[in-house]
Design a protein around this motif. Structure first.
Motif, short mmCIF file in Angstrom:
data_model
loop_
_atom_site.label_atom_id
_atom_site.label_comp_id
_atom_site.label_asym_id
_atom_site.label_seq_id
_atom_site.Cartn_x
_atom_site.Cartn_y
_atom_site.Cartn_z
N VAL A 1 0.83 -1.21 0.00
CA VAL A 1 0.00 0.00 0.00
C VAL A 1 0.87 1.26 0.00
O VAL A 1 1.99 1.26 0.52
CB VAL A 1 -0.94 -0.05 1.25
N TYR A 2 0.33 2.32 -0.64
CA TYR A 2 0.95 3.64 -0.63
C TYR A 2 -0.12 4.62 -0.17
O TYR A 2 -1.23 4.64 -0.71
CB TYR A 2 1.42 4.01 -2.04
N VAL A 3 0.20 5.42 0.84
CA VAL A 3 -0.79 6.37 1.39
C VAL A 3 -0.27 7.79 1.15
O VAL A 3 0.86 8.13 1.52
CB VAL A 3 -0.99 6.13 2.91
N ASP A 4 -1.12 8.61 0.53
CA ASP A 4 -0.69 9.99 0.23
C ASP A 4 -1.91 10.89 0.05
O ASP A 4 -3.03 10.42 -0.18
CB ASP A 4 0.15 9.99 -1.06
N GLY A 5 -1.68 12.17 0.14
CA GLY A 5 -2.71 13.17 -0.10
C GLY A 5 -2.80 13.53 -1.58
O GLY A 5 -2.19 12.87 -2.43
N ALA A 6 -3.58 14.56 -1.88
CA ALA A 6 -3.70 15.04 -3.26
C ALA A 6 -4.13 16.50 -3.22
O ALA A 6 -4.68 16.98 -2.21
CB ALA A 6 -4.73 14.21 -4.03
N ASP A 7 -3.90 17.19 -4.33
CA ASP A 7 -4.36 18.58 -4.45
C ASP A 7 -5.77 18.64 -5.03
O ASP A 7 -6.54 19.54 -4.69
CB ASP A 7 -3.37 19.37 -5.30
N GLU A 8 -6.08 17.70 -5.91
CA GLU A 8 -7.44 17.54 -6.44
C GLU A 8 -7.67 16.06 -6.71
O GLU A 8 -6.72 15.35 -7.09
CB GLU A 8 -7.64 18.30 -7.76
N ILE A 9 -8.93 15.64 -6.57
CA ILE A 9 -9.26 14.24 -6.91
C ILE A 9 -10.65 14.23 -7.55
O ILE A 9 -11.55 14.93 -7.08
CB ILE A 9 -9.16 13.32 -5.67
N ASN A 10 -10.77 13.47 -8.66
CA ASN A 10 -12.07 13.43 -9.36
C ASN A 10 -12.79 12.10 -9.05
O ASN A 10 -12.23 11.25 -8.35
CB ASN A 10 -11.86 13.69 -10.87
N PRO A 11 -14.00 11.91 -9.55
CA PRO A 11 -14.74 10.69 -9.19
C PRO A 11 -14.09 9.39 -9.68
O PRO A 11 -14.38 8.32 -9.15
CB PRO A 11 -16.11 10.90 -9.86
N ALA A 12 -13.20 9.47 -10.68
CA ALA A 12 -12.47 8.28 -11.12
C ALA A 12 -11.24 8.04 -10.24
O ALA A 12 -10.46 7.12 -10.50
CB ALA A 12 -12.05 8.43 -12.58
N LEU A 13 -11.08 8.88 -9.24
CA LEU A 13 -9.93 8.87 -8.32
C LEU A 13 -8.62 9.15 -9.05
O LEU A 13 -7.55 8.73 -8.62
CB LEU A 13 -9.86 7.58 -7.49
N GLN A 14 -8.73 9.89 -10.16
CA GLN A 14 -7.54 10.48 -10.78
C GLN A 14 -7.25 11.78 -10.03
O GLN A 14 -8.18 12.41 -9.52
CB GLN A 14 -7.82 10.77 -12.26
N MET A 15 -5.97 12.13 -9.97
CA MET A 15 -5.59 13.23 -9.08
C MET A 15 -4.65 14.22 -9.77
O MET A 15 -3.96 13.86 -10.73
CB MET A 15 -4.86 12.67 -7.85
N ILE A 16 -4.62 15.42 -9.21
CA ILE A 16 -3.47 16.32 -9.40
C ILE A 16 -2.70 16.29 -8.10
O ILE A 16 -3.28 16.44 -7.02
CB ILE A 16 -3.90 17.76 -9.74
N LYS A 17 -1.39 16.06 -8.23
CA LYS A 17 -0.50 16.07 -7.07
C LYS A 17 0.73 16.91 -7.40
O LYS A 17 0.96 17.27 -8.54
CB LYS A 17 -0.09 14.63 -6.72
N ILE B 1 -0.33 14.89 -12.98
CA ILE B 1 -1.56 14.13 -13.19
C ILE B 1 -1.29 12.68 -12.81
O ILE B 1 -0.34 12.06 -13.31
CB ILE B 1 -2.05 14.21 -14.66
N PHE B 2 -2.09 12.17 -11.90
CA PHE B 2 -1.99 10.76 -11.51
C PHE B 2 -3.24 10.05 -12.03
O PHE B 2 -4.23 9.88 -11.31
CB PHE B 2 -1.89 10.62 -9.99
N ALA B 3 -3.20 9.69 -13.31
CA ALA B 3 -4.31 8.96 -13.92
C ALA B 3 -3.88 7.53 -14.25
O ALA B 3 -4.65 6.59 -14.07
CB ALA B 3 -4.80 9.68 -15.16
N ILE B 4 -2.66 7.38 -14.72
CA ILE B 4 -2.15 6.02 -14.97
C ILE B 4 -2.11 5.27 -13.64
O ILE B 4 -2.47 4.10 -13.57
CB ILE B 4 -0.73 6.08 -15.60
N HIS B 5 -1.70 5.96 -12.61
CA HIS B 5 -1.68 5.37 -11.27
C HIS B 5 -2.68 6.11 -10.39
O HIS B 5 -2.32 6.79 -9.43
CB HIS B 5 -0.27 5.42 -10.68
N ALA B 6 -3.94 5.99 -10.76
CA ALA B 6 -5.01 6.61 -9.95
C ALA B 6 -5.13 5.88 -8.61
O ALA B 6 -4.60 4.77 -8.45
CB ALA B 6 -6.33 6.52 -10.72
N ALA B 7 -5.83 6.51 -7.68
CA ALA B 7 -6.02 5.86 -6.37
C ALA B 7 -7.00 4.68 -6.50
O ALA B 7 -7.91 4.70 -7.34
CB ALA B 7 -6.53 6.88 -5.37
N ALA B 8 -6.78 3.68 -5.66
CA ALA B 8 -7.71 2.54 -5.60
C ALA B 8 -8.86 2.86 -4.67
O ALA B 8 -9.97 2.34 -4.83
CB ALA B 8 -6.97 1.30 -5.12
#
Ligand code: 5RP
Length: 226
Positions: free
Chosen positions: A82-98, A201-208
């Protein structure tokens, strides 16, 4: 509750969530930022229950070590549950800006190794479309001008983050004005430009899973198909 209390609530929820991972041989991936700091402080209290951690920044490594957690080089780790981290934005697909903290490259590397990305945020970070938060992009210094021009052709205005050098010795461009309708495609496009180390952009590695703290409590959110 103020924002700090919400961050602490999300961090506590993450510690509860990863309980099954805290075994004597487990290596935990740990993010960077003020929400991640709340998680680190809780994780350190459990240092005796797992083998160690991989840090996504020098700052996180120092905080973990100060709290008694062994910090390992990623090259010495074969499996990370597991990897635990915050984000600056997160969308409903759990893709993020970090990358608000400038640690995006190491964050993305550690996240790519972990089996599961657990994102911890307060509800203010939830958006329907990414892009209101300026996109951080780590760039090699000699490529800055050319990459700024490339963003301009997309309608993006980019600024070099003042007085900031990444842990990898590079610069951060913060890019506003982008419309990120297709995060996966934009992440891949920007990463192909010469001189870009990675983009936030964290879309390839979006959050689970996202653990989202609000006044109503902490909600556990799974990705909606995109
Ligand atoms: C650091 C990050 C952080 O996760 C992101 O900026 C959120 O930070 P915070 O928890 O302080 O709001 O990507 O590079």
């Amino acid at each position: 509750m103020n924002q700090q209390q919400l961050k602490q609530a999300a961090a506590q929820a993450a510690l509860d969530y990863i309980q099954p991972c805290l075994t004597s041989d487990a290596i935990i991936g740990v993010g960077t930022g003020s929400t991640a700091d709340c998680f680190i402080d809780l994780l350190c209290q459990e240092a005796h229950r797992f083998a160690g951690a991989v840090a996504s920044s020098e700052r996180t490594a120092q905080r973990l070590q100060a709290g008694g957690v062994r910090v390992l080089d990623l090259n010495d780790v074969d499996y990370m549950p597991v990897y635990v981290d915050g984000a600056d934005e997160i969308n409903p697909a759990l893709q993020m800006i970090k990358g608000g903290g400038g640690a995006l490259t190491r964050e993305k590397i550690v996240a790519s190794v972990a089996q599961k990305f657990v994102c911890i945020v307060d509800a203010s970070k939830q958006v329907s479309v990414l892009g209101n938060f300026p996109l951080p992009v780590e760039v090699l210094p000699m490529a800055v001008r050319n990459i700024k021009r490339a963003f301009a052709t997309m309608g993006g205005q980019s600024r070099v983050r003042e007085g900031f050098v990444t842990d990898n010795g590079n610069l951060i461009l913060d890019v506003s004005g982008l419309s990120i309708e297709d995060p996966l495609a934009l992440e891949q496009t920007i990463n192909q430009w010469p001189g870009v180390v990675t983009n936030g952009i964290f879309a390839i590695h979006a959050a689970a899973v996202a653990l989202v703290a609000s006044e109503a409590g902490v909600q556990q959110i799974k990705p909606i198909d995109h």
